[in-house]
Structures are given as C-alpha cells and as structure tokens.
Enzyme design. Structure first.
Site, short mmCIF file in Angstrom:
data_model
loop_
_atom_site.label_atom_id
_atom_site.label_comp_id
_atom_site.label_asym_id
_atom_site.label_seq_id
_atom_site.Cartn_x
_atom_site.Cartn_y
_atom_site.Cartn_z
N LYS A 6 0.73 -1.01 0.15
CA LYS A 6 -0.15 0.21 -0.04
C LYS A 6 0.83 1.41 -0.09
O LYS A 6 2.05 1.29 0.79
CB LYS A 6 -0.82 0.06 1.39
CG LYS A 6 -2.08 0.96 1.35
CD LYS A 6 -2.97 0.87 2.29
CE LYS A 6 -4.25 1.78 2.15
NZ LYS A 6 -5.30 1.35 3.25
N GLU A 12 -19.06 -5.31 11.48
CA GLU A 12 -19.80 -4.44 12.35
C GLU A 12 -20.86 -5.43 13.03
O GLU A 12 -21.14 -5.29 14.26
CB GLU A 12 -20.70 -3.56 11.41
CG GLU A 12 -19.58 -2.50 10.66
CD GLU A 12 -19.19 -2.96 9.65
OE1 GLU A 12 -18.33 -2.27 8.74
OE2 GLU A 12 -19.24 -4.07 8.99
N ARG A 21 -25.10 -1.93 8.61
CA ARG A 21 -24.62 -3.36 8.09
C ARG A 21 -24.90 -4.28 9.33
O ARG A 21 -24.98 -5.57 9.22
CB ARG A 21 -23.29 -3.31 7.86
CG ARG A 21 -22.91 -2.67 6.58
CD ARG A 21 -21.64 -2.51 6.20
NE ARG A 21 -20.71 -3.66 6.21
CZ ARG A 21 -20.20 -4.24 5.10
NH1 ARG A 21 -20.44 -3.30 3.78
NH2 ARG A 21 -19.42 -5.23 4.87
#
Length: 640
Positions: A282, A367, A395
């Site tokens: 990244k 979540e 969610r």
C-alpha cells in the site's frame, strides 16, 4: 508533463498493444498520474498506488468490460478510472459533477457493480457468473478483494457458496497487510503465515493434481507459470478447502509475473473457482505514503514533493473530541471499553488505545460481530462504546434490534459521520440512523448541536445503564468554547430554549444549529425574531418543550440532519396522537429529501437540500409571504 505511453491510453484496448517492457513504463506513468491527481483533489491514495501493476495487468489480459472486473470497496479504483476512458476527467474526482471517489455503475461500462462498502465483490460476482451461465456467456468474472475486506463475514459467506458450486470465476486477493488501519484477527495472521512459510511447493505440484482434467496444450501453458509463482503451501490452504484452486503468493508489482499468471488462469479449464494471492504494498512508489502509518489511505490535498497537507485546520474534529472525552471518562471508570470495526483512526480512538490499550477492541470489518460482542460485554456489567460510522452501522441492524434493543442491554453507540459527508458522497452519508434507531423500543438517541454538547452527551451515555443509547455527530471540525465547557450529564429527554422570540419557532436537532443561528441574524434584519430551541434528543423527544413552542407560536419548523421517518416524524406523531391540546400552529419539517445526494462539498450539499442559513431563513419568510429573498443581492443593496 507528457507521458510516453499513458498519453496514448484512452481505453484498455490501447494497453493491449504494448509489450511487457512497455507496460512497466506505463505503470510508473500511471502511478505518477495518480499521485498528482490526488494531491489536487484529495481522496484515497495508498490503496490505488498498491494496485497500479495489477490494474494494468488485469485490463491487459482480460477483455474488459465484457469480462467483468469488480473492485471491492473501490477506494483503489483511481488507476482503473484513468485507464477506462476517464483520464481527462480524473482531476474532477470527488468534486461536484465530477467523478465519484468509488466505483459507480452509472459512470462507466467498466464499472459493473457499485462498491463503496467492503466485502461485497464476491457475492456480486457470483450473481454475475450465474447470470452469464444462464445466458450461455463465457465471459470471465474477476473479483479483487483486499485482505482487510476478508475480515468481514459476508466475504466468507460468498467464498463458501462459490467454492461449493464449481463455477469458474476468479477471486484475486490484494494482500497489502493494510485496510484503513492495520487488519486484525486470525485471517490476517493466517495470510502472513502463508507468505512466510518455508513449506512451499511449486505450481507444478498443483498442476500434477489437475493435469488429468486438462488437454495437453493447456497443461503445457499452465506449467509456464511455475517460474512466476512462489508456489503453494503443502497440505492445502483454507481456500482450497473451500473449493478453490489457490495460486500464489505472487508479487503483485511485477508485471512480468502478473501477466503470464493471469493469462494462464484465463485460458485454464479447471472447472473450479480460482483464488490468486497477490502480495502488494500500500502506498507503493511514493515515499511519504510508504512511511505513513496509514499509507496515505485517505488524504486532503497535499504537496507532492513533501507529502504534507496544504489544507490543514487547527480546529478539532468531532471524532477527536469523542476519542479524548471517552478516554478521559475511562480514567475514572474501569468498566468503559471501546469497540471499533477497522476504523480506529477514523473514529478518533487512537488516544483511547494509547491510554487504555487493554480496553480497546478492533474487530476488523465486522460490524455485526462488533454489536453483538458489545451486547455480551454489557451482560457482564461492562460499559461498551461501539464507535462506527452511521453508514456502516446499517450493516448491523439485525444485531442492534435482536441482540441489543430486544434485550434492553446498555450498549452505547457512538455514531460518527452523521449527516452529509461531502466528497465521499451518498455511499458514506449518515442519512438514516435517526429513523432506523427511533423505530426501536428502549433506545435513547442524542444529537449534539456543537462539540461542547457532544462532551456532555458522551458523559450522559456513560451513566445510562438500563437501556441502549446512541449519540450521533458529523464529519468535520468545530470550535469548542472553553468559556462554556460543561461536563455535566444531561437530563434524559430534555431540550433547551436558546433564543426567545415570537411568531416562529425553530426546533433544531444536531449541528445545523450554527446555520439556524446565522439564519436568525438574517431574519432579524427584516424585523423577524424567531425562537430557537435545541432538541438534543431524538428519542425521547421533549414533549414539554414541543408543547411550549406550539402554545406560544404561530409557526414551527423542525430541522434534522437525516431522512424522513426520524425526529420530525416523532414530533408529528406526538402532536397528532398524544398531545391533548388542539394544535393550530403551522408546521414545516426540514429533513433530507427522498433521494441520494451526489458528492460535492458538504456546504454545497446542505445548500442543495435547503439546510444552509439562507434557505432556512427563506423557509421562515414563506410563512409570512409567498416569496423568498436573494440574500446576497439584499446584503449588497443594503450596504449601498
């Protein structure tokens, strides 16, 4: 700055005319273009830099858009956008009427599925694969998912289903050991062990197992991948157990590795889904990003040479106020714990982690698990604070209903990014939490009008031990008036009268309060003097305050940063179903319109939906007369 190859690339068909050596040059040009773009627009940078070579290789090998390429989440899609007909528009990224910061179906045929919440790509790809099979279409389906997104349960549901069907679709794991914060959990450790294991076998070992199913020509082609792959872990992998052919790990930045492997995958006929494990970095190729803790995941405009932001603010964010206040409260209450779902930095919990590391739990992009885990903590007498963005808390709605509200457990929800969120657009807007939480019995719901009020609401929530509670606050910064700091908890369900006026009352919930105050200043110049009240609570509403406003005013306006079905609906329900006095007051409710609001600055968003100061003032004026005022012209003329 001219580019030798990128300037000639308008669509992926142009990439396919280049040699592998030329693709390597193109990758450097594409990386530079991505850095330059995000330095001007802000946005997600590190993720895109990590997939530059992979993006080029995928479009080079596969016949996109006929072959469907799905980018999970989509924050890594800027290089993809540049290569798929949007190069000349890329500097409109995240701006009004410009390109969206995530993948959007209406933007391009090369975006087959809208992604901005994580872990959806494999499920969507499965649906596309079934549709292609039913239509007797042999187009490829390729899903690119990050290791962070693999911490979500939905990804495993999809992997389990895909692996059991023997459908030949391709899942590519972009393993950069980073999501927004560093990924956590057993899967992260497992992938690390795969990469570091000394028990590799080469691709030839895999091919021996499947060569009987292949023609001689295809087998010979597949054998060529041996030199480009580090091989497989002996004894099989989790992904193989799920029914995939696992390949890798391979270097995701090596074009001369990626292209042959992808070509072999494309032409294979193994009759099984294929899982390709790519190792990437990244922030690759940009030193400030590589050295940054979050690898420049999300950035404001910055100076390319230094990597330093050019739009720094000295104001403190609401998220930071939450983190600091909760950490301070935890000093005096050892039962306070904090839970986040891969958003520790985004929710301001770094300070909590630094001061109370044993009481901070990052569960990854999970979540549902976060909410039910908090419910479990509550049953044992702890005080869990679940810090999740409004758009992501959606969610976990079943868990909020069944595991928290139904059992009347004292879970505290810190709902970040409430309301409009500017350039992140409708996929990240916190539009619905007031409505979907207000519908639930046993909930207390608060919304501060400023950061001082947020501090008091956090301290209020600490004391609520007999039911769930929530407080919502916006993205962005504010100013704390240190002369008015008050740490005392609020009385549950009680609002506050701020300005006493006549005729018109404004009852505001949330941080539109500043716009209401500015609107009143405009109205005062016209000799209109409204009353202003801070509701503070969306549930329970302050019925006494509502009665007072109705009894003493001809007109009432409610304002909230959320959709229909929220605070205003509760006020109207009380007026029509519970209030004993008849009501002759004319009522107007201001809330989000019944549509998704496109990405632009948050100021422009609120102006578009009529929640800026001038729009609120004109709502009041229309009570008196059937016209509105152009305040900019009015102010100019009044000065003359």
């Amino acid at each position: 700055m001219s580019n030798k190859f990128l300037d000639k690339i308008n669509f992926p068909s142009d990439i396919r005319l280049l040699s592998l050596e030329q693709l390597e040059v193109l990758s450097e040009e594409l990386r530079d273009k991505t850095i330059d773009t995000v330095s001007k627009t802000g946005g997600h940078l590190g993720a895109g830099l990590g997939v530059v070579e992979l993006t080029i290789a995928l479009h080079y090998v596969f016949n996109t858009p006929r072959d469907r390429l799905i980018w999970d989440v989509g924050h890594q899609s800027y290089p993809h956008k540049i290569l798929t007909g949007r190069k000349n528009k890329i500097e409109t990224l995240r701006q009004k009427n410009g390109l969206y910061g995530f993948v959007k179906r209406s933007e391009s045929d090369y975006d087959p599925f809208g992604t901005a919440h994580s872990s959806t790509s494999i499920s969507a790809g499965m649906g596309m694969k079934i549709a292609k099979d039913l239509n007797k279409d042999d187009a490829n389906i390729i899903c690119v998912i990050g290791d962070g997104a693999l911490s979500a349960g939905m990804a495993y549901e999809a992997l389990n289903n895909v692996g059991a069907t023997n459908k030949q679709m391709i899942v590519i794991l972009n393993d950069n050991e980073m999501s927004i914060d560093r990924p956590v959990g057993a899967m992260s450790s497992y992938l690390t062990r795969l990469l570091s294991s000394k028990q590799y076998v080469n691709v030839r070992s895999l091919l021996k197992k499947i060569s009987a199913k292949l023609s001689t020509s295809v087998s010979k082609t597949l054998y060529k991948a041996e030199e480009y792959s580090k091989g497989l872990v002996t004894g099989g992998t989790l992904f193989e157990e799920l029914g995939f052919y696992y390949l890798g790990p391979i270097n995701g930045h090596d074009i001369k590795t990626l292209v042959p492997v992808l070509e072999n995958i494309k032409t294979s006929a193994v009759g099984k889904p294929i899982f390709l494990h790519c190792i990437t970095k990244k922030g690759k190729g940009y030193e400030p990003a590589e050295k940054s803790d979050d690898k420049f995941h999300g950035v404001n405009k910055f100076d390319v040479k230094t990597g330093l932001s050019i739009s720094k603010s000295n104001k403190k964010s609401y998220s930071k106020v939450f983190g600091e206040t909760l950490s301070k409260a935890a000093e005096n209450d050892e039962k306070i714990v904090a839970i986040t779902a891969a958003m520790m930095s985004g929710t301001g919990l770094e300070i909590f982690k630094s001061q109370h590391p044993a009481r901070l739990f990052d569960v990854g992009i999970a979540e549902q698990h976060a909410v039910t885990m908090a419910a479990g903590l509550s049953t044992e007498g702890f005080k869990p604070f679940v810090a999740i963005y409004s758009t992501f808390l959606q969610r976990a709605y079943d868990q909020i209903v069944h595991d928290v509200a139904l059992q009347k457990l004292a879970v505290r929800f810190a709902i970040d990014r409430a309301g409009q969120v500017g350039s992140d657009g409708p996929t990240h807007a916190g539009s619905y939490d007031i409505a979907y939480l207000s519908a639930l019995p046993n909930f207390i719901i608060m919304a501060p009008s400023n950061q001082n009020e947020l501090i008091r609401m956090i301290n209020t929530s600490v004391l609520i031990d007999d039911r769930p509670s929530a407080f919502r606050y916006p993205r962005g910064s504010g100013e704390i008036d240190t002369n008015k700091l008050n740490y005392n908890p609020l009385e549950i369900g009680k609002g506050k009268l701020l300005i006493e006026g006549n005729d018109v009352a404004i009852l505001n919930l949330g941080t539109r309060m500043h716009s209401c105050e500015e609107a009143i200043k405009l109205l005062n110049k016209l000799n209109i003097f409204p009353t202003l009240a801070d509701a503070r609570f969306a549930k329970p509403i302050d019925k006494d305050l509502v009665d007072k406003l109705l009894d003493n005013h001809k007109y009432l306006i409610t304002i909230e940063e959320g959709s229909s079905g929220g605070f205003s609906s509760s006020v109207l329900s009380y007026i029509h179903n519970e209030r004993r006095k008849s009501t002759i007051t004319k009522i107007n409710n201001i809330y989000f319109p019944d549509r998704f609001i496109d990405h632009q600055s948050s100021e422009d968003q609120y102006k578009e939906i009529g929640m800026d100061a001038e729009s609120i003032a004109n709502k009041v004026i229309k009570f008196y007369q059937d016209n509105v005022i152009d305040f900019q012209s009015y102010n100019k003329n009044s000065k003359n």
